[in-house]
Scaffold this motif. Structure first.
Motif, PDB file in Angstrom:
ATOM      1  N   TYR A 107       0.944  -1.089  -0.152  1.00  0.00           N
ATOM      2  CA  TYR A 107       0.055   0.096  -0.079  1.00  0.00           C
ATOM      3  C   TYR A 107       0.833   1.384   0.063  1.00  0.00           C
ATOM      4  CZ  TYR A 107      -3.717  -3.168   1.521  1.00  0.00           C
ATOM      5  OH  TYR A 107      -4.570  -4.137   1.644  1.00  0.00           O
ATOM      6  N   ARG A 108       0.731   2.169  -1.047  1.00  0.00           N
ATOM      7  CA  ARG A 108       1.318   3.364  -0.974  1.00  0.00           C
ATOM      8  C   ARG A 108       0.738   4.417  -0.364  1.00  0.00           C
ATOM      9  NH1 ARG A 108       5.867   5.327  -4.153  1.00  0.00           N
ATOM     10  NH2 ARG A 108       5.948   7.630  -4.513  1.00  0.00           N
ATOM     11  N   VAL A 109       1.115   5.061   0.656  1.00  0.00           N
ATOM     12  CA  VAL A 109       0.448   6.065   1.328  1.00  0.00           C
ATOM     13  C   VAL A 109       1.177   7.377   1.260  1.00  0.00           C
ATOM     14  CG1 VAL A 109      -0.501   6.798   3.507  1.00  0.00           C
ATOM     15  CG2 VAL A 109      -0.489   4.306   3.048  1.00  0.00           C
ATOM     16  N   GLU A 110       0.553   8.317   0.665  1.00  0.00           N
ATOM     17  CA  GLU A 110       1.205   9.600   0.464  1.00  0.00           C
ATOM     18  C   GLU A 110       0.240  10.681   1.280  1.00  0.00           C
ATOM     19  OE1 GLU A 110       2.003  10.411  -3.710  1.00  0.00           O
ATOM     20  OE2 GLU A 110       0.768   8.526  -4.113  1.00  0.00           O
ATOM     21  N   VAL A 111       1.132  10.905   2.574  1.00  0.00           N
ATOM     22  CA  VAL A 111       0.535  12.187   3.568  1.00  0.00           C
ATOM     23  C   VAL A 111       0.690  13.582   3.200  1.00  0.00           C
ATOM     24  CG1 VAL A 111      -0.047  12.550   5.872  1.00  0.00           C
ATOM     25  CG2 VAL A 111       0.568  10.236   5.243  1.00  0.00           C
ATOM     26  N   THR A 112      -0.511  14.408   2.818  1.00  0.00           N
ATOM     27  CA  THR A 112      -0.158  15.833   2.436  1.00  0.00           C
ATOM     28  C   THR A 112      -0.384  16.564   3.927  1.00  0.00           C
ATOM     29  OG1 THR A 112      -0.993  15.492   0.379  1.00  0.00           O
ATOM     30  CG2 THR A 112      -1.071  17.627   1.416  1.00  0.00           C
ATOM     31  N   ASN A 113      -1.389  16.244   4.472  1.00  0.00           N
ATOM     32  CA  ASN A 113      -1.636  17.024   5.822  1.00  0.00           C
ATOM     33  C   ASN A 113      -2.010  16.110   6.796  1.00  0.00           C
ATOM     34  OD1 ASN A 113      -1.739  19.742   6.937  1.00  0.00           O
ATOM     35  ND2 ASN A 113      -3.839  19.083   7.173  1.00  0.00           N
ATOM     36  N   LEU A 114      -1.783  16.443   8.144  1.00  0.00           N
ATOM     37  CA  LEU A 114      -2.138  15.549   9.359  1.00  0.00           C
ATOM     38  C   LEU A 114      -3.310  16.189   9.799  1.00  0.00           C
ATOM     39  CD1 LEU A 114       1.301  14.827  11.302  1.00  0.00           C
ATOM     40  CD2 LEU A 114      -0.249  13.316   9.856  1.00  0.00           C
ATOM     41  N   ALA A 115      -4.279  15.328  10.452  1.00  0.00           N
ATOM     42  CA  ALA A 115      -5.545  15.790  11.108  1.00  0.00           C
ATOM     43  C   ALA A 115      -4.956  16.589  12.651  1.00  0.00           C
ATOM     44  CB  ALA A 115      -6.355  14.848  11.708  1.00  0.00           C
ATOM     45  N   SER A 116      -5.593  17.693  12.884  1.00  0.00           N
ATOM     46  CA  SER A 116      -5.157  18.456  13.998  1.00  0.00           C
ATOM     47  C   SER A 116      -6.465  19.075  14.766  1.00  0.00           C
ATOM     48  CB  SER A 116      -4.230  19.631  13.535  1.00  0.00           C
ATOM     49  OG  SER A 116      -4.818  20.688  12.747  1.00  0.00           O
ATOM     50  N   ALA A 117      -6.265  19.351  15.937  1.00  0.00           N
ATOM     51  CA  ALA A 117      -7.240  20.092  16.672  1.00  0.00           C
ATOM     52  C   ALA A 117      -7.343  21.626  16.337  1.00  0.00           C
ATOM     53  CB  ALA A 117      -7.125  19.870  18.195  1.00  0.00           C
ATOM     54  N   LEU A 134      -4.770  12.777   2.401  1.00  0.00           N
ATOM     55  CA  LEU A 134      -3.871  11.481   1.887  1.00  0.00           C
ATOM     56  C   LEU A 134      -4.249  10.924   0.733  1.00  0.00           C
ATOM     57  CD1 LEU A 134      -3.755   8.322   3.834  1.00  0.00           C
ATOM     58  CD2 LEU A 134      -5.368  10.339   4.784  1.00  0.00           C
ATOM     59  N   LYS A 135      -3.252  10.276   0.137  1.00  0.00           N
ATOM     60  CA  LYS A 135      -3.430   9.572  -0.913  1.00  0.00           C
ATOM     61  C   LYS A 135      -2.923   8.057  -0.855  1.00  0.00           C
ATOM     62  CE  LYS A 135      -3.208  12.747  -4.608  1.00  0.00           C
ATOM     63  NZ  LYS A 135      -2.402  13.173  -5.949  1.00  0.00           N
ATOM     64  N   ILE A 136      -4.031   7.149  -1.080  1.00  0.00           N
ATOM     65  CA  ILE A 136      -3.544   5.548  -0.982  1.00  0.00           C
ATOM     66  C   ILE A 136      -3.832   4.806  -2.443  1.00  0.00           C
ATOM     67  CG2 ILE A 136      -4.202   3.450   0.458  1.00  0.00           C
ATOM     68  CD1 ILE A 136      -5.339   5.165   2.654  1.00  0.00           C
ATOM     69  N   THR A 137      -2.725   4.069  -2.325  1.00  0.00           N
ATOM     70  CA  THR A 137      -2.641   3.389  -3.540  1.00  0.00           C
ATOM     71  C   THR A 137      -2.653   1.920  -3.070  1.00  0.00           C
ATOM     72  OG1 THR A 137      -1.523   5.091  -4.845  1.00  0.00           O
ATOM     73  CG2 THR A 137      -1.448   2.778  -5.857  1.00  0.00           C
ATOM     74  N   PRO A 138      -3.740   1.174  -3.335  1.00  0.00           N
ATOM     75  CA  PRO A 138      -3.858  -0.197  -2.751  1.00  0.00           C
ATOM     76  C   PRO A 138      -2.925  -1.316  -3.883  1.00  0.00           C
ATOM     77  CG  PRO A 138      -5.921   0.258  -3.892  1.00  0.00           C
ATOM     78  CD  PRO A 138      -4.912   1.702  -3.960  1.00  0.00           C
ATOM     79  N   PRO A 139      -2.896  -2.346  -3.178  1.00  0.00           N
ATOM     80  CA  PRO A 139      -1.982  -3.488  -4.025  1.00  0.00           C
ATOM     81  C   PRO A 139      -2.617  -3.801  -5.177  1.00  0.00           C
ATOM     82  CG  PRO A 139      -2.178  -4.044  -1.690  1.00  0.00           C
ATOM     83  CD  PRO A 139      -3.001  -2.828  -1.757  1.00  0.00           C
ATOM     84  N   SER A 192      -2.868  -1.942  -7.962  1.00  0.00           N
ATOM     85  CA  SER A 192      -3.647  -0.604  -8.772  1.00  0.00           C
ATOM     86  C   SER A 192      -2.460   0.253  -8.857  1.00  0.00           C
ATOM     87  CB  SER A 192      -4.606  -0.089  -7.788  1.00  0.00           C
ATOM     88  OG  SER A 192      -5.082   0.940  -8.199  1.00  0.00           O
ATOM     89  N   SER A 193      -2.527   1.118  -9.856  1.00  0.00           N
ATOM     90  CA  SER A 193      -1.700   2.343 -10.284  1.00  0.00           C
ATOM     91  C   SER A 193      -2.449   3.472  -9.925  1.00  0.00           C
ATOM     92  CB  SER A 193      -1.464   2.080 -11.795  1.00  0.00           C
ATOM     93  OG  SER A 193      -2.306   2.122 -12.464  1.00  0.00           O
ATOM     94  N   THR A 194      -3.675   3.429  -9.587  1.00  0.00           N
ATOM     95  CA  THR A 194      -4.608   4.542  -9.313  1.00  0.00           C
ATOM     96  C   THR A 194      -4.734   5.258  -7.853  1.00  0.00           C
ATOM     97  OG1 THR A 194      -5.878   4.132 -11.135  1.00  0.00           O
ATOM     98  CG2 THR A 194      -6.531   5.691  -9.606  1.00  0.00           C
ATOM     99  N   ALA A 195      -4.240   6.150  -7.266  1.00  0.00           N
ATOM    100  CA  ALA A 195      -4.121   6.503  -5.991  1.00  0.00           C
ATOM    101  C   ALA A 195      -5.497   7.137  -5.886  1.00  0.00           C
ATOM    102  CB  ALA A 195      -3.166   7.790  -5.856  1.00  0.00           C
TER     103      ALA A 195
END
Length: 634
Positions: free
Chosen positions: A114-124, A333-338, A340-343
């Motif tokens: 699984y490819r996980v691309e995190v742009t921003n974290l959740a915050s309070a 974030l974006k997740i690309t599952p096993p 697949s080439s599409t996030a």
């Protein structure tokens, strides 16, 4: 029996002490018999408590939510996967030893990367105060921090406003507690003695959370004018301007238009704001957190208006009039599952969430992490087998106790008997004397019967049975219902195969929560209990049975677990309030009464022998006088 010093047998020549002991022997046997009966009850209590201890340890090991590694009611323990997380570094960057994202694979997860691309974290929604004076601690008072008089601050979170009264005598710790109490924990305050900063934030993260304070709390470094925005670029991509309104040196509202030029750096913008407002508005940028901040001196309010869209996205500049409000942020974030080439774009209000059996934990923004999930049925198999092995140990131990033959010829030893025996011989004798003391015990038999039924009654909704996992009761009658891997059903390999192919169903069979009666209660009727058992997992049923027998909480009728009611446990109220303890107390009363009677009888015997001595002394005196008279007459 008596401590009285007696000197007897001088006149009669009789061994009075021995004779009294012989006369009392039959009477002492009555006391010894009651003492032996008492010892039997005490041993029974000890045996019950030993079993209670085993059940309690078993439950605390396998049914404690605070022990996730062994908790058989946790779905994660039926996961047949290994998970490895590793960051994908940017060109020329070093690989971080701690991945920006990590995960755990649960039932229903797919194997692969699984490819996980995190742009921003959740915050309070968070307000961070300016650093306070050196040596400021949580015990510092508001008056020492400059609060001249009591004040009330209105805190608004997610549309709800609550007043918080801050008094001059309050410490920082008091204020933290007041904020928590007033907002029912929905707003959390804290103070760091390291950074000397006071922070107020919503307890939940995500863009649905907002926080506003209606006035400054300068004593805590919190100012209404403080505006913090996350920037996304180092230089602007477009040109434009926005307006800043503030209180000038004359105390009047002033508005300045701040120019934004394409290619301008953050430092350029900071300098423009500071210069154009005559330093009445302090602008700053923290490169570590990429936070762009605007603050009015002396706690006065800053307003920002007419902000172009590109500045909102690139500088995070708000367009709302009330500069005191801050909002939380979502995880982006974006997740690309096993395979697949599409996030897939994902937005979550929290950094910890589960998708398709994968539980993600995000820890850093602007990171790309490859999470590799691989099959490992052995881990889940070992946990299930470990539970069954321990269960079988308990079943085996209890079965032996309720089926072993009672040794009638081995009774508890009396004190007199122990005097003539070696310690090792006493130990061996008592081990035999304890055998069979729980033979055919109905409470233990009922418990074992319920446990066997728990394993083999069908679980609605699971779609499989225990035999589908290669498990069955032992065909060896001497093992009396222990759960074993049956080779005719596929044995251990069958369970491993099912974990790999039907993990969701295996989890349901063992740990499914009843939908009819989700919560355990000792006060359920027979019909309610049958309904609960019908659709709850096998291990849930076992947990119920353990509570039925070793529960320390009371039912509506004031009763604890069946075994607790019978034998009690140390350190609990039941230690001196249980069936066997009451029987022991009754025996103690009988022993005390018999002991008093024996003492009286013994004293009577000695009194009678004492009178005999007196009579013999009198007779001897008369005989001596008569002999003297007769001798004198000759």
């Amino acid at each position: 029996m008596s401590d009285t010093l007696r000197i007897l047998g001088m006149a009669s020549g009789l061994d009075t002490e021995t004779m009294v002991k012989q006369l009392m022997k039959a009477e002492n046997m009555k006391v010894d018999k009651v003492k032996q009966n008492r010892q039997v009850i005490q041993w029974q209590q000890d045996l019950y408590r030993e079993i209670i201890g085993d059940l309690t340890t078993f439950r605390s090991t396998y049914f404690d939510v605070l022990k996730p590694e062994t908790n058989v009611l946790s779905k994660n323990n039926y996961s047949a996967f290994d998970v490895v997380s590793a960051d994908v570094p940017a060109a020329g960057a070093a690989v971080s030893s701690i991945p920006g994202s990590s995960a755990a694979a649960g039932v229903g997860a797919a194997t692969g990367v699984y490819r996980v691309e995190v742009t921003n974290l959740a915050s309070a929604a968070t307000k961070v105060g300016r650093p306070l004076a050196e040596n400021t601690t949580k015990s510092s008072t508001m008056s020492s921090l400059g609060l001249a008089s009591n004040t009330t601050v209105n805190i608004t979170y997610n549309g709800t406003t609550k007043p918080v009264k801050i008094e001059t005598g309050d410490t920082i710790e008091n204020v933290i507690q007041k904020i928590s109490n007033a907002t029912s924990g929905n707003v959390v305050a804290k103070y760091s003695e390291l950074t000397r900063q006071f922070t107020i934030q919503t307890s939940a993260t995500g863009s649905g959370n907002s926080l506003n304070i209606d006035s400054s709390i300068s004593a805590l470094g919190i100012y209404k004018d403080s505006i913090d925005m996350k920037t996304t670029v180092d230089t602007l991509t477009k040109s434009g301007s926005f307006d800043i309104s503030y209180v000038d040196s004359n105390g009047t509202i002033a508005t300045k238009n701040i120019s934004l030029s394409a290619g301008a750096t953050i430092n350029d913008i900071v300098d423009n704001i500071n210069n154009d407002t005559g330093n009445m508005v302090a602008a700053s940028f923290d490169p570590a957190t990429k936070t762009f901040s605007l603050r009015q001196k002396d706690g006065k309010e800053v307003r920002i208006n007419n902000v172009p869209d590109f500045a909102k996205s690139e500088l995070g500049l708000p367009s709302y009039a009330n500069a005191g409000e801050v909002k939380g942020e979502d995880a982006v974030l974006k997740i690309t599952p096993p395979g697949s080439s599409t996030a897939v774009n994902v937005t979550k209000s929290t950094n910890n969430f589960t998708l398709d059996g994968i539980s993600y934990s995000l820890s850093r923004a602007n990171t790309t992490t490859n999470i590799t999930v691989s099959s490992n049925t052995q881990k889940a198999f070992d946990k299930i087998k470990g539970f069954i092995d321990k269960y079988n140990e308990i079943v085996d131990k209890v079965n032996k106790k309720i089926s072993e033959k009672k040794q009638y010829e081995y009774k508890p030893l009396t004190d007199e008997q122990k005097k003539d025996m070696e310690p090792e011989d006493i130990k061996k004798w008592e081990e035999r004397a304890k055998e069979g003391l729980l033979k055919n015990d109905s409470t233990l038999q009922n418990m074992l019967s319920a446990m066997r039924s728990a394993f083999f009654e069908g679980v609605e909704g699971a779609g499989i049975s225990l035999k589908d996992l290669g498990l069955n009761t032992s065909s060896d009658y001497t093992q009396k219902g222990k759960i074993v891997f049956d080779m005719t059903l596929g044995g251990e390999q069958k369970l491993k195969d099912m974990l790999a192919t039907k993990g969701e169903q295996v989890a349901k069979l063992f740990m499914q929560t009843s939908t009819k009666k989700p919560t355990y209660s000792p006060d359920l009727t027979t019909a309610e209990r049958e309904a609960r058992n019908s659709d709850q997992g096998i291990f849930q049923r076992i947990n119920d049975i353990l509570q039925d027998n070793a529960r320390t909480t009371r039912s509506n009728a004031g009763k604890k677990g069946f075994l607790i009611e019978k034998a009690g446990i140390k350190g609990d109220f039941s230690e001196f309030n249980n069936l066997l303890y009451n029987q022991i107390k009754d025996k103690d009363k009988v022993i005390n009464e018999l002991t008093k009677k024996l003492a009286g009888k013994e004293n009577r015997y000695y009194s009678q022998f004492a009178k005999l001595e007196q009579a013999m002394n009198s007779l001897n005196s008369q005989s001596n006088w008569l002999a003297q008279q007769l001798g004198g007459g000759a």
